[in-house]
Design a protein around this motif. Sequence first.
Motif: not given
Length: 392
Positions: A4-5, A267-270, A301-303
């Motif tokens: 994510i970071s 793909k994001v580890k989330q 909202y996050v990205y």
Amino acid sequence: MISISDAISTVKEKGNPLLKATTKLVEKAGGYVLFKDIYSPINMPPFRQSAMDGYALNLHDDLSYKLIGEVKAGDSHQLVLKKGEAVRIFTGAPVPDAANGIMIQEKVKSDGSFITIEHQISVEHNIRPLGEQVKAGDIALKKGTKLTPAAIGYLISLGITTVSVFKKPSIAIVTTGNELIEAGQDLTYGKIYESNSKMLLSALYSLKYYDVSIHKVEDIYDKTVGTLNTVINNNDLVIITGGISVGDYDFVGKALKELEVEELFYKVKQKPGKPLFYGKKGDTQIFALPGNPAAALSCFYVYVYISLQNMMNRDDLELPRIEAKSISHFEKKGDRPQFLKAIYNEGNVEILEGQNSSMLQTFALSNALVYAPETVLKIEKGDAIEVILLPV
């Protein structure tokens, strides 16, 4: 798969301000950001102005003054006061040049011809000086200022009618899926009502992005390629929902590759929102969000929010993050970090039931997302946790 970071850092680093100007009427420029400094064409206030209802005085050593007239807001006549003379005056009215102090009416006794003040006052007491807010030729608002309602009122008070602002991005929303139909149609077996496009449109409108078009494409490869090619060539930002996973009829990833879109991550580890794609072609930024509605909105909202802020050349790229006390017990399944729908209220946060990525009912009640990193397997009541505040 990216963390994510790292995903957030990539969106921040690879996003680019549009740096294009457009001219707007001031009253329609709310939410825009100034493209260049605004200089005041006038002094504000444009004359010495009374800050109170009371009496304007040409000060002397006595407490008694001869009353010679009245000045109210909007008057343009200029009364000349000798020492020891006064005029009745009202808030916002122009102060006569010879007056050098104003006593509020509550501390004055009047018989109609003379007044008596309770005590002596200092020079310029209760007088707003010429140009107290801003002087003619000085910068009224700097480039990069977001135009709030107060800023709009301020500029109009200076007589400014148009402003040069950063152009907002043109945005295309693309939804994919043979199963999707419009609300209002008969819901036949195997079909679902398509909600992602209107949900994202509403999110964009709430952030004051109005140059938005919606495009729908069936799960047919050639049509997917054609639609994506058109919207990428004609927009600053493309948001795709669905079709980005690895199913036999998920054609978005393959189509983006054929169109030579640069993949910045996939793909994001989330959880939710693992199958998230971010890329660029030229100056156009492209997000392919998961098709599940709650996952799509979380990723927005996050990205996507960061990308929008970056385009507008703003410094506050992410939504506010604060620490709050959990009033819920929650056990996380799996080792992926999670964004959990929640209600924040005065330092406390409640993690809601129904965290499935396909479910919007819980999201509809939420005003925040709780971030549970991979190291946190369980949240207990009283734990301090990180909360992302959603736009209201």
